[in-house]
Write an enzyme that holds these catalytic residues in place. Structure first.
Site, PDB file in Angstrom:
ATOM      1  N   ARG A  99      -2.625  -2.027  -3.457  1.00  0.00           N
ATOM      2  CA  ARG A  99      -3.849  -1.262  -3.266  1.00  0.00           C
ATOM      3  C   ARG A  99      -3.784  -0.050  -4.200  1.00  0.00           C
ATOM      4  O   ARG A  99      -2.813   0.718  -4.165  1.00  0.00           O
ATOM      5  CB  ARG A  99      -3.935  -0.785  -1.820  1.00  0.00           C
ATOM      6  CG  ARG A  99      -5.112   0.122  -1.607  1.00  0.00           C
ATOM      7  CD  ARG A  99      -5.101   0.722  -0.220  1.00  0.00           C
ATOM      8  NE  ARG A  99      -6.275   1.547  -0.044  1.00  0.00           N
ATOM      9  CZ  ARG A  99      -6.332   2.592   0.762  1.00  0.00           C
ATOM     10  NH1 ARG A  99      -5.287   2.932   1.483  1.00  0.00           N
ATOM     11  NH2 ARG A  99      -7.434   3.283   0.871  1.00  0.00           N
ATOM     12  N   ASN A 115       0.872  -1.176   0.000  1.00  0.00           N
ATOM     13  CA  ASN A 115       0.000   0.000   0.000  1.00  0.00           C
ATOM     14  C   ASN A 115       0.914   1.233   0.000  1.00  0.00           C
ATOM     15  O   ASN A 115       1.467   1.594   1.038  1.00  0.00           O
ATOM     16  CB  ASN A 115      -0.885  -0.056   1.256  1.00  0.00           C
ATOM     17  CG  ASN A 115      -1.861   1.099   1.333  1.00  0.00           C
ATOM     18  OD1 ASN A 115      -1.804   2.033   0.544  1.00  0.00           O
ATOM     19  ND2 ASN A 115      -2.757   1.029   2.310  1.00  0.00           N
ATOM     20  N   GLY A 166     -12.153   5.689  10.208  1.00  0.00           N
ATOM     21  CA  GLY A 166     -10.721   5.847  10.495  1.00  0.00           C
ATOM     22  C   GLY A 166     -10.377   7.313  10.349  1.00  0.00           C
ATOM     23  O   GLY A 166     -11.224   8.172  10.604  1.00  0.00           O
ATOM     24  N   ARG A 195     -10.903  16.216   6.866  1.00  0.00           N
ATOM     25  CA  ARG A 195     -11.760  16.541   5.715  1.00  0.00           C
ATOM     26  C   ARG A 195     -13.142  16.983   6.185  1.00  0.00           C
ATOM     27  O   ARG A 195     -13.682  16.426   7.136  1.00  0.00           O
ATOM     28  CB  ARG A 195     -11.934  15.334   4.794  1.00  0.00           C
ATOM     29  CG  ARG A 195     -10.659  14.854   4.141  1.00  0.00           C
ATOM     30  CD  ARG A 195     -10.975  13.769   3.102  1.00  0.00           C
ATOM     31  NE  ARG A 195      -9.763  13.081   2.702  1.00  0.00           N
ATOM     32  CZ  ARG A 195      -9.586  11.766   2.815  1.00  0.00           C
ATOM     33  NH1 ARG A 195     -10.519  10.979   3.294  1.00  0.00           N
ATOM     34  NH2 ARG A 195      -8.441  11.238   2.434  1.00  0.00           N
ATOM     35  N   GLU A 207      -8.194  -5.060   5.453  1.00  0.00           N
ATOM     36  CA  GLU A 207      -8.093  -4.661   4.047  1.00  0.00           C
ATOM     37  C   GLU A 207      -7.008  -5.449   3.320  1.00  0.00           C
ATOM     38  O   GLU A 207      -7.191  -5.870   2.185  1.00  0.00           O
ATOM     39  CB  GLU A 207      -7.827  -3.149   3.961  1.00  0.00           C
ATOM     40  CG  GLU A 207      -9.031  -2.350   4.448  1.00  0.00           C
ATOM     41  CD  GLU A 207      -8.776  -0.857   4.553  1.00  0.00           C
ATOM     42  OE1 GLU A 207      -8.213  -0.430   5.579  1.00  0.00           O
ATOM     43  OE2 GLU A 207      -9.131  -0.118   3.629  1.00  0.00           O
ATOM     44  N   HIS A 234     -12.732   2.909   0.150  1.00  0.00           N
ATOM     45  CA  HIS A 234     -12.688   1.920   1.242  1.00  0.00           C
ATOM     46  C   HIS A 234     -13.390   0.626   0.828  1.00  0.00           C
ATOM     47  O   HIS A 234     -13.907  -0.101   1.674  1.00  0.00           O
ATOM     48  CB  HIS A 234     -13.381   2.442   2.525  1.00  0.00           C
ATOM     49  CG  HIS A 234     -12.712   3.605   3.178  1.00  0.00           C
ATOM     50  ND1 HIS A 234     -13.418   4.677   3.679  1.00  0.00           N
ATOM     51  CD2 HIS A 234     -11.422   3.862   3.438  1.00  0.00           C
ATOM     52  CE1 HIS A 234     -12.586   5.552   4.208  1.00  0.00           C
ATOM     53  NE2 HIS A 234     -11.359   5.075   4.073  1.00  0.00           N
TER      54      HIS A 234
HETATM   55  P1  ADP Z   1      -6.462   5.190   8.800  1.00  0.00           P
HETATM   56  O1  ADP Z   1      -7.654   5.737   8.084  1.00  0.00           O
HETATM   57  O2  ADP Z   1      -5.274   6.093   8.742  1.00  0.00           O
HETATM   58  O3  ADP Z   1      -6.162   3.732   8.498  1.00  0.00           O
HETATM   59  P2  ADP Z   1      -7.302   4.191  11.409  1.00  0.00           P
HETATM   60  O4  ADP Z   1      -8.339   3.244  10.913  1.00  0.00           O
HETATM   61  O5  ADP Z   1      -6.074   3.620  12.018  1.00  0.00           O
HETATM   62  O6  ADP Z   1      -6.907   5.264  10.328  1.00  0.00           O
HETATM   63  O7  ADP Z   1      -8.026   5.132  12.487  1.00  0.00           O
HETATM   64  C1  ADP Z   1      -7.347   6.175  13.112  1.00  0.00           C
HETATM   65  C2  ADP Z   1      -8.315   6.858  14.096  1.00  0.00           C
HETATM   66  O8  ADP Z   1      -8.748   5.898  15.075  1.00  0.00           O
HETATM   67  C3  ADP Z   1      -7.658   8.009  14.848  1.00  0.00           C
HETATM   68  O9  ADP Z   1      -8.529   9.121  14.892  1.00  0.00           O
HETATM   69  C4  ADP Z   1      -7.497   7.428  16.251  1.00  0.00           C
HETATM   70  O10 ADP Z   1      -7.544   8.409  17.252  1.00  0.00           O
HETATM   71  C5  ADP Z   1      -8.691   6.508  16.336  1.00  0.00           C
HETATM   72  N1  ADP Z   1      -8.499   5.513  17.416  1.00  0.00           N
HETATM   73  C6  ADP Z   1      -7.579   4.533  17.463  1.00  0.00           C
HETATM   74  N2  ADP Z   1      -7.652   3.859  18.642  1.00  0.00           N
HETATM   75  C7  ADP Z   1      -8.651   4.446  19.359  1.00  0.00           C
HETATM   76  C8  ADP Z   1      -9.222   4.221  20.664  1.00  0.00           C
HETATM   77  N3  ADP Z   1      -8.761   3.256  21.453  1.00  0.00           N
HETATM   78  N4  ADP Z   1     -10.238   5.012  21.042  1.00  0.00           N
HETATM   79  C9  ADP Z   1     -10.711   5.999  20.258  1.00  0.00           C
HETATM   80  N5  ADP Z   1     -10.221   6.261  19.022  1.00  0.00           N
HETATM   81  C10 ADP Z   1      -9.204   5.504  18.574  1.00  0.00           C
END
Ligand code: ADP
Length: 394
Positions: free
Chosen positions: A90, A9, A209, A240, A380, A179
């Site tokens: 990806r 990716n 995410g 965004r 993914e 996604h």
């Molecule tokens: P990406 O889209 O970059 O793959 P992720 O799916 O890893 O992102 O999601 C990142 C988000 O998830 C961030 O905003 C992070 O703060 C949130 N996050 C991760 N762990 C927790 C948690 N334990 N509680 C609340 N939010 C979380």
């Protein structure tokens, strides 16, 4: 491993990789190469519970991927001995053409390049990863798996925008959605958890995410999704804006003289939760809100309200849902966001079990709830490997 696939990716200055079995969808090694092109690049490789970190300078994707090959040689099985069936990439935007995974050749490379106008931040980086991997692994099939492909089934009523016909016909303006591998995997898992075939159920997937989107999946097929021509539409995200009145863009251009490039960057990188609360990361926002920070509290309210509106509208679009599944960083981990996004939906058939929600699921609704609510970790890379193995078998 019976169908090992190296999943890559590639982002603008980073590459994530995983060695995944295309049959079990399980990863045996994962890694991240960051700050490519800068003097302080870092490679982090994880294998068998061990983490290895190499700090170095990787001038380009080629040097980054060579460092990945070296990491596999030093930790566990060298890639040359792993029995790889393919390298899978990806690719964010497949446009109208790529509705299935495809083995990459020169013509496919050109077509992915041609779609860069629709995804200028993503497709050029994805393509750079493909070109580099083709040189590094010349004997292996390189497969492109597209984020948009799962949404190819979205019907006209949901994918056409009411804009001038030449925009649609000559410039590719329509809803594509993103996604896709996550929505495909999670909606299938939701059906499995219900003990049904995907063809028997309607599922709403909320992938929350840094980027975030909701998809309505009718009997295994995506029929609507919140992201549009680009990943900017829909939910409020980390940086965004999600849905806004498009006239805001013209208004701000007239008021400030800001260029379209500035406005594009403002809506993609300086808006969303970051603009509302001062934080782009959900953990920090929840912490600030709990400590009484009013801006963070309002931001969370707006974030969850937008999700609730999409879920309500997708229950209507589907004519009723069997399940709602939450996934990705926020969806999998934030009981608070899930609870607030589903509040006031009892009349629509959502009865959340607060204790189960706090415990993290997988099922977080009461046994009586007409709609089953679930927390399902996304996979993914596993989905990309599985689709790659299926393509090469066919
Ligand atoms: P990406 O889209 O970059 O793959 P992720 O799916 O890893 O992102 O999601 C990142 C988000 O998830 C961030 O905003 C992070 O703060 C949130 N996050 C991760 N762990 C927790 C948690 N334990 N509680 C609340 N939010 C979380």
């Amino acid at each position: 491993m019976s169908a090992p696939v190296l999943v890559i990716n590639s982002g603008s200055s980073s590459i994530k990789y995983q060695l995944v079995d295309g049959e079990t969808m399980e990863a045996s090694a994962t890694g991240l190469i960051e700050r490519i092109g800068l003097s302080d690049s870092v490679l982090t490789h994880r294998h068998a519970g061990e983490k290895a970190v190499r700090e170095d300078r990787f001038a380009d994707y080629g040097e980054g991927l060579e460092a990945m090959v070296a990491a596999f040689e030093e930790h566990g099985t060298p890639l040359a001995d792993a029995g790889l069936i393919a390298v899978a990439h990806r690719v964010v935007h497949g446009g109208e053409r790529f509705v299935q995974p495809v083995v990459v050749d020169d013509e496919v490379e050109r077509a992915i390049d041609g779609l860069s106008a629709l995804a200028p931040l993503h497709n050029p980086a994805n393509l750079e990863g493909i070109r580099t991997a083709r040189k590094l692994f010349p004997k292996l099939p390189q497969v492109a798996v597209f984020d948009t492909a799962f949404h190819a089934t979205v019907p006209e009523r949901a994918h056409l925008y009411a804009v001038p016909s030449e925009w649609r016909e000559e410039h590719g303006v329509r809803r594509y959605g993103f996604h896709g591998t996550s929505h495909a995997y999670v909606s299938r898992r939701a059906a499995e958890l219900l003990g049904k075939s995907p063809k028997e159920v309607n599922v709403i997937v909320a992938h929350l995410g840094n980027g975030a989107s909701v998809t309505a999946v009718e009997r295994g097929r995506s029929i609507d999704t919140s992201m549009g021509l680009t990943p900017l539409e829909g939910l409020v995200m980390g940086t965004r804006s999600g849905d806004i009145d498009p006239a805001i863009v013209f208004h701000m251009h007239r008021q400030t003289g800001a260029s379209f490039a500035d406005l594009d960057a403002a809506l993609n990188k300086r808006s969303g939760m970051l603009a509302l609360s001062g934080h782009g990361d959900n953990r920090e926002i929840e912490k600030a809100a709990a400590a009484g920070d009013r801006a963070a509290q309002v931001a969370l309210e707006i974030y969850c309200y937008r999700i609730r509106k999409y879920i309500g509208s997708y229950i209507a679009a589907l004519g009723g849902a069997d399940a709602i599944a939450f996934t990705a960083g926020i969806g999998e981990n934030s009981a608070e966001v899930r609870a607030r996004a589903l509040s006031s939906l009892v009349a629509l058939g959502v009865d959340l079990d607060e204790a189960a929600n706090a415990a993290g699921g997988p099922v977080i609704s009461t046994p009586q709830s007409p709609i089953t609510v679930m927390v399902i970790p996304t996979n993914e890379e596993g989905e990309i490997a599985s689709q790659t193995a299926a393509l090469l078998r066919s």
